[in-house]
Write an enzyme that holds these catalytic residues in place. Structure first.
Site, PDB file in Angstrom:
ATOM      1  CB  CYS A 277      -0.958   0.003   1.264  1.00 25.04           C
ATOM      2  SG  CYS A 277      -2.317   1.109   1.029  1.00 25.04           S
TER       3      CYS A 277
ATOM      4  CB  CYS B 179      -4.646   3.808   0.362  1.00 24.89           C
ATOM      5  SG  CYS B 179      -5.019   3.337   2.130  1.00 24.89           S
TER       6      CYS B 179
ATOM      7  NE  ARG C  51      -6.104   5.254   4.634  1.00 27.69           N
ATOM      8  CZ  ARG C  51      -5.364   5.235   5.764  1.00 27.69           C
ATOM      9  NH1 ARG C  51      -6.225   4.769   6.992  1.00 27.69           N
ATOM     10  NH2 ARG C  51      -4.278   5.541   5.792  1.00 27.69           N
TER      11      ARG C  51
ATOM     12  CE  LYS D 152      -7.560  -1.767   4.806  1.00 24.85           C
ATOM     13  NZ  LYS D 152      -6.266  -1.376   4.359  1.00 24.85           N
TER      14      LYS D 152
ATOM     15  CB  SER E 262      -5.079  -2.535  15.700  1.00 22.69           C
ATOM     16  OG  SER E 262      -5.840  -1.553  14.852  1.00 22.69           O
TER      17      SER E 262
ATOM     18  CD  GLU F  26     -14.497  -4.358  -3.891  1.00 22.98           C
ATOM     19  OE1 GLU F  26     -13.444  -4.897  -4.510  1.00 22.98           O
ATOM     20  OE2 GLU F  26     -14.717  -2.973  -3.860  1.00 22.98           O
TER      21      GLU F  26
ATOM     22  CE  LYS G  97      -6.845  -4.384   7.925  1.00 23.04           C
ATOM     23  NZ  LYS G  97      -5.589  -3.673   7.579  1.00 23.04           N
TER      24      LYS G  97
HETATM   25 ZN   LIG Z   1      -3.216   1.970   2.839  1.00 25.09          ZN
END
Ligand SMILES: [Zn+2]
Length: 334
Positions: free
Chosen positions: A123, A133, A224, A202, A282, A240, A255
């Site tokens: 990325c 990104c 994002r 994602k 995380s 996707e 994710k």
């Molecule tokens: Zn990224």
């Protein structure tokens, strides 16, 4: 008073004896299901603790020796590498250097542990000064990530990872067409044997919060949502997945994982023949850690349950910050 009929079928019969429970266990979690993400940082003298992710560090190349030896001795099959560079610019050009931190880390790991699977995150957000990104372009009065301009940069970055010895390339930027571009670029460069693990699905999730401290990748302007998926959507996840399969992805990923078990399930049901990974991110890790540290939950039991649930939903393997903990817990026979 009517007599209450006695049940003929009693599912509790099968839950009484621990050995019978074990025989009838449908899903099992093993250390072999887990990949550990690692952060390697250039231009620091010693490892730095990531405050929001207790037990995790930004590592130096020298720290990798001990870390990789431990990972191997615990039986963890592979790592996912994130690099944090000494300097950033608008296009993340430092990510392409043959002696960049990720490239050096791959070579370093391969020397210590040639058999350990090394997956590299592909990325731009760890490398760009704006934290997005890909390449930013101004359109009227707002900024957007230029999809097609970003593809070429990512292909170049992937080839440099492959040259350094990466075993698997994992594009995470949610750029349309990235899998096809990578396949073509890697093949043309002689890397037909390198699989692509696509972060196909994602979501634009708030659960990435602690990671942004770890990878120093928080966007400086905007968010994002223009390229990552809307958390409200799961039918779109199938599109996707379908696109990335058509483009030649070898493995798909969902994710985050824990809040998207329905998506993991749907994708696995729709494409049972395609290997599927999931990323316990995380925020999922840090929430369990924090509640455990406060004594509100049993960290070990909740962590194991969370991973088991991800596997039960349909993930073939899992990226998790708990990988080393799980290995130790399972070795201790719990
Ligand atoms: Zn990224």
């Amino acid at each position: 008073m009517h007599p209450i009929p006695s049940p003929i079928i009693r599912l509790r019969r099968l839950r009484q004896h621990p050995n019978l429970r074990a025989l009838l266990t449908e899903t099992r979690l093993s250390v072999q299901d887990l990949i550990l993400p690692l952060f390697v940082k250039a231009a620091i003298q010693e490892k730095q603790a990531i405050a929001a992710m207790p037990g995790h560090f930004q590592l130096t190349l020298a720290d990798l020796d001990k870390e990789i030896t431990e990972i191997q001795s615990l039986g963890i099959p592979g790592v996912l590498l994130f690099g944090i560079l000494a300097y950033k610019d608008a296009s993340g050009s430092a990510a392409l250097q043959a002696n960049g931190i990720v490239q050096q880390a791959i070579a370093h790991i391969k020397k210590i542990a040639p058999d350990l699977l090394v997956i590299t995150d592909l990325c731009c957000c760890e490398y760009t000064d704006h934290g997005h990104c890909g390449v930013l372009r101004q359109q009227q009065n707002h900024w957007l990530v230029d999809n097609d301009a970003t593809l070429a940069l990512l292909v170049e970055q992937a080839i440099s990872h492959a040259k350094a010895g990466a075993d698997v390339i994992a594009p995470s930027g949610m750029m349309d067409g990235i899998v096809a571009a990578l396949r073509q670029g890697l093949d043309a460069a002689g890397f037909t044997h390198i699989p692509i693990l696509s972060y196909a699905i994602k979501y634009a999730s708030a659960l990435y919060g602690p990671f942004r401290e770890a990878a120093e990748s928080a966007p400086q302007v905007g968010d994002r949502k223009g390229y990552q998926m809307n958390p409200a959507n799961s039918r779109e996840a199938l599109r996707e997945a379908q696109l990335d399969i058509q483009e030649g992805a070898d493995i798909l990923m969902v994710k985050p994982a824990g809040a998207y078990l329905d998506v993991i399930y749907r994708v696995k049901q729709a494409y049972p023949e395609i290997p599927l990974a999931a990323y316990q991110v995380s925020g999922e890790y840090s929430m369990i850690k924090a509640a455990g540290a406060n004594g509100w939950i049993n960290e070990q039991q909740v962590a194991l349950e969370s991973l088991l649930a991800i596997k039960r939903a349909g993930a073939d393997f899992i990226f998790t910050y708990f990988a080393k903990d799980v290995a130790k817990w399972l070795i201790d026979g719990i």
